[in-house]
Design an enzyme around this catalytic site. Structure first.
Site, PDB file in Angstrom:
ATOM      1  N   THR A   1      88.105 136.885  76.217  1.00 62.86           N
ATOM      2  CA  THR A   1      88.993 136.006  75.440  1.00 62.86           C
ATOM      3  C   THR A   1      88.544 134.573  75.655  1.00 62.86           C
ATOM      4  OG1 THR A   1      91.190 134.976  75.399  1.00 62.86           O
ATOM      5  CG2 THR A   1      90.634 136.206  77.358  1.00 62.86           C
TER       6      THR A   1
ATOM      7  N   ASP B   1      92.577 132.720  80.012  1.00 62.30           N
ATOM      8  CA  ASP B   1      93.952 132.770  80.527  1.00 62.30           C
ATOM      9  C   ASP B   1      94.230 134.049  81.317  1.00 62.30           C
ATOM     10  OD1 ASP B   1      93.764 134.484  78.415  1.00 62.30           O
ATOM     11  OD2 ASP B   1      95.582 133.806  77.401  1.00 62.30           O
TER      12      ASP B   1
ATOM     13  N   GLY C   1      92.081 139.926  70.344  1.00 63.71           N
ATOM     14  CA  GLY C   1      91.274 138.910  69.669  1.00 63.71           C
ATOM     15  C   GLY C   1      89.815 139.008  70.098  1.00 63.71           C
TER      16      GLY C   1
ATOM     17  N   ASP D   1      94.948 140.412  78.319  1.00 61.64           N
ATOM     18  CA  ASP D   1      96.116 140.933  79.030  1.00 61.64           C
ATOM     19  C   ASP D   1      96.741 142.178  78.387  1.00 61.64           C
ATOM     20  OD1 ASP D   1      96.126 139.197  81.079  1.00 61.64           O
ATOM     21  OD2 ASP D   1      97.875 138.035  80.439  1.00 61.64           O
TER      22      ASP D   1
ATOM     23  N   ARG E   1      94.710 145.332  66.801  1.00 61.13           N
ATOM     24  CA  ARG E   1      95.897 145.530  67.629  1.00 61.13           C
ATOM     25  C   ARG E   1      96.507 146.864  67.187  1.00 61.13           C
ATOM     26  NH1 ARG E   1      96.134 140.454  69.859  1.00 61.13           N
ATOM     27  NH2 ARG E   1      95.169 138.940  68.475  1.00 61.13           N
TER      28      ARG E   1
ATOM     29  N   ASP F   1      90.317 131.986  75.706  1.00 66.45           N
ATOM     30  CA  ASP F   1      91.341 131.125  76.313  1.00 66.45           C
ATOM     31  C   ASP F   1      91.219 130.982  77.821  1.00 66.45           C
ATOM     32  OD1 ASP F   1      92.425 130.671  73.838  1.00 66.45           O
ATOM     33  OD2 ASP F   1      93.954 132.224  74.014  1.00 66.45           O
TER      34      ASP F   1
ATOM     35  N   ARG G   1      97.448 128.776  73.972  1.00 63.81           N
ATOM     36  CA  ARG G   1      98.888 128.876  73.804  1.00 63.81           C
ATOM     37  C   ARG G   1      99.602 128.711  75.147  1.00 63.81           C
ATOM     38  NH1 ARG G   1     100.329 130.615  68.705  1.00 63.81           N
ATOM     39  NH2 ARG G   1      98.328 131.619  68.348  1.00 63.81           N
TER      40      ARG G   1
END
Lengths: 328, 328, 328, 328
Positions: free
Chosen positions: C130, C134, C15, C107, C76, C132, C176
């Site tokens: 990213t 995360d 992303g 990741d 991707r 996020d 998420r």
């Protein structure tokens, strides 16, 4: 007999303005739509003289509609003011097979195009691009609406600090000859007073107005000053005057400067640029020349260059009255 | 004989829109300017029935010109749709000595005001406040220009990610009955297609257009869909349809929703609100009633409520053509 | 003996996130600074397999530091998940003389790089990009700070309309697996409640909290819901639940979606990207490989890919408590 | 024995900064959460001496988290620099039953609090609020992150016009004693050179660097100048120097000024303010006094006032190197 246009050049000239890229994109795509080749001319008339051309297709203007500035760059050209310079420009255009051009710029750029047209009978069209909105024949120039929002947004920030400290701010905004920006952002940002080139408020009335405003309970005040304000004082001189004559205010000054020219164009300017580019190209195709594209009452319109250059853009006097009422 | 207006109420009604606060401020200050008392009526007609009034002076609307939403809050009122409700509202207004009101809102709010005026011969004026620009009698409603910029700004962001991934996005924007927002942001954000309530593009043509766009070398595409688009499909159904019929695209959906209503008003909306508030108050003072204030060709204008409510705001068909050319 | 790096490739994968362009620019310029050739690899690992490379010099990344998305595009790649795909990718890199690469992504992208490194002993470095946040091994991923501002800005707009109508809004934001965005924008936008993947608030407590908030005099409320919230209800299901159980609220829903990924990066993200690009290139030069660049306590840091991939980014529990106190 | 705190005052002092309102809100709500009465003290120490206090409950700080400036207003107080002034302030606080206060401001404000604490053994806590980030004991002051984004956004706009005209811009940003803003916005906006108070680049090196940059093919350049830059030249003097010594550039100047202080706080600043307010109140409750709340490595921290005032905030030297590499 109508000469068929096969290759159109497009240039940006003079001071840049938000929406110029959107207009370039529109000219290029309108050409593609009508199966006309389109050439970008770099650095205004200067690049025309240098033959600095590049062919542009519909995909080459991808992703520029929302960008400030101009991908074709802009410049002022002294050479183009000479007969010799224009002759070279004409030769370069002919060499490249370009048989018409669209110039996006202001008064000076249109004058250049008009003379060029007279000398070489070369088809030309103009698109008004300047944040000052100081061009006759259109209610809006490209970049004007964006500049209003940019300026109002900055003044909102200055007001945060002004009202936290009970300060008086003199804020200089663009507008050497007309007060469009000053008048609209003055109302939009809730200014106490607005100093414009069209009206001499007078220093005494300014001080009186600021006194009345203080007395009415206002803790902070913003005075908008157009570059070319009639009082004829710079924002720094105004500060000095108030410092000397009004002990009750702590005065600050802000000159907004070049940031007013930049930024992503507003939706209005993007749509206007798209419409103007189409109108310019289709006008050339139908044999018109020597006009500036404009918008009047939300309809595309053409004004002969000589009128556009001679005419004067007028402020809406109703706004002065509204401003007075709003600053009660 | 002209009844002298001494106390004017002001309320916001229906969906909120940027610029409503600027309009409230203008009504309040125009009243102060003309030595008329002004009362804020909270929560639209609901608050009128509850007698939820507060006196407002020039200072009480300080610092709200640049705020989204409405400080008076808004509401829909079922009670006001009944004769009994309106009678109570009338009694409350009389009790407070309010002898005229300005309602800022849309069609429904004006209908309410018109009926109220007929029943009680109570002086009323309307200011059109809605982002949809779906009101007859004015080229711009309050909030419309701001919403265009808000939406274009969000679509610019979505385009960043769309073009990084070669994706197709269906983006739903407001506009149940008219396609003003969709059409303008579609051009402004460089959309591939624009689906509006006024025109049935047809699913086949949509797919065909997307195929042509892919073939022409475009790597990503944005399709703008007005809530009330004529095809009659939701953005989610459109996604499903394209997923099934066009393997070449990865499709995503975005419903912009309520964020379109918020935000600090654009300079245009602030100035428009300021002008409209003055016009509304001064119209009441001069004995006019039952009109909506509007703007036409940059001049303040009045349209009788019954015409404003019955008439239909029309999109500019030139824009459809410009959009087609731009998406080549 | 240390193998000398002469050509470094750079790609964006997964992303997209604001700051990726600033990181590409930094890698390219750090290469130029150290006299290393730099190649842009288009469309992530998919473009690596296709040999979609282009040489980039310091000037080729001009004007991209403030652009959202990624000029190298992202994708991707299922092929890269296969041994055969990676072999082709390796051959293509070798063919072009590229002897190391920097991958900007999350990741999954790091796992790919790690496997690739194991199989071919090929020097690789990662930059976490990213929104996020995360990823283990860095307190901030590229794009996270920008996304917080984008989301808070949108929620401010929704609040304008929420508070004008006394409404309750459920707003879904990205996240998420971790609640970083939800937690921070929840505090930043003054949310009533924040539903995150890390904690099961429970529907009962949510309803109770909303009741208490109404009783305390709040007229409108915002509840932030991370995509992966622990309650396991979508924002639409939450709306239905509250509609059934709390007559006192008019409930609305907004799913922010992809706009959260776009936009011009914040100053923080631009500086972070610039630092990370330099660190990645200089780490490769000094013979390091298989690490992710991160920031810890404002110092550049390296974390081995296997730890970065296995570790878990944790939210700051202090913020949950602060949120509770703020929503009193 | 620990004296129980029952009424806490909160004030903003010195220059305003975005996030001050969010911090006020946090102090007020943390008090409400702990059943402590909270009083807003208007106009800093000046209002303390005037007894200009107003009780604030959780609802009274509604809707201010995203507002720039300070609702409590700020001021500099000469009276508070005198023993007599402080005595009056103490008497006023006692009269109102206020038994501790939180001051949001900078070095000068903390010095005042420290002296007041010494003289009257009155519990005080400080929250660092200034865009300059020039305070020891915290990696971030309130408003600093917001100012970085404000400035970078403005420079992006100036760059639009700079790159359209091949111009060189000297842009003055805030930072009298430390170069945090200049250094970070310089990297974030892709500046050619950054002049800061910490390092004397020297005019010769500046000119040399600009020459090299021109030679490398750059068409426009931005030089960021902190107010207190070490070269000791104003932006106007720098322009003159370059005008005389470098014919190849057309030079322009922009002084950003007060707009840097305003605007809606970034998400980071809102969260930081919320955390700091809670920490300040809870520190007072647990008997602490005479500390400044700070953030270090994302953890709330306390620094004794005397250290905060004496210490010096240091720039990150790594950034100077990154800037050099980025401007290649």
């Amino acid at each position: 007999m109508l000469q068929t246009i096969k290759k159109i050049g497009v240039l940006t000239s003079g001071g840049d303005a938000p929406g110029m890229n959107a207009a370039i994109r529109s000219v290029v795509r309108a050409c593609a739509f009508h199966d006309i080749k389109c050439y970008g001319i770099y650095r205004g008339y200067e690049g025309m003289i240098d033959g600095d051309f590049v062919e542009m297709d519909a995909r080459s203007v991808k992703g520029i509609i929302n960008k400030g500035g101009t991908v074709l760059k802009s410049a002022r050209s002294n050479k183009f003011r000479t007969k010799e310079g224009r002759q070279i420009a004409y030769d370069k255009l002919r060499e490249a097979g370009i048989d018409a051009f669209v110039v996006i710029g202001g008064d000076g750029s249109f004058t250049g195009a008009m003379i060029f047209n007279q000398e070489f009978n070369f088809p030309v069209m103009g698109i008004p691009g300047t944040i000052d909105n100081d061009i006759y024949g259109t209610t809006h120039t490209l970049g004007y609406d964006t500049a209003l929002n940019t300026v109002v947004d900055v003044i909102d920030k200055i007001r945060d600090t002004a009202s936290s400290h009970n300060r008086l701010f003199f804020i200089e905004v663009m507008g050497r000859d007309v007060g469009h920006i000053a008048l609209n952002v003055g109302i939009g940002a809730g200014a106490e007073e607005i100093l414009i080139p069209e009206e001499d408020l007078g220093l005494d009335r300014l001080v009186e107005s600021l006194r009345r405003s203080k007395a009415s309970g206002k803790s902070s005040s913003i005075v908008i000053v157009a570059e070319g304000d009639k009082i004829g004082k710079s924002v720094f001189e105004l500060k000095d005057y108030v410092d000397e004559n009004m002990a009750e205010y702590e005065v600050r000054v802000s000159v907004l400067g070049h940031m007013q020219r930049g930024g992503s164009p507003s939706c209005f300017d993007r749509v206007l640029a798209s419409r103007m580019g189409v109108k310019a190209v289709e006008s050339l195709i139908t044999g018109k020349s020597n006009y500036m594209v404009g918008i009047k009452n939300d309809v595309m319109d053409l004004t002969p260059f000589d009128q556009a250059v001679k005419g004067k853009s007028k402020i809406n006097m109703e706004l002065l009255r509204v401003s007075d009422i709003m600053s009660i």
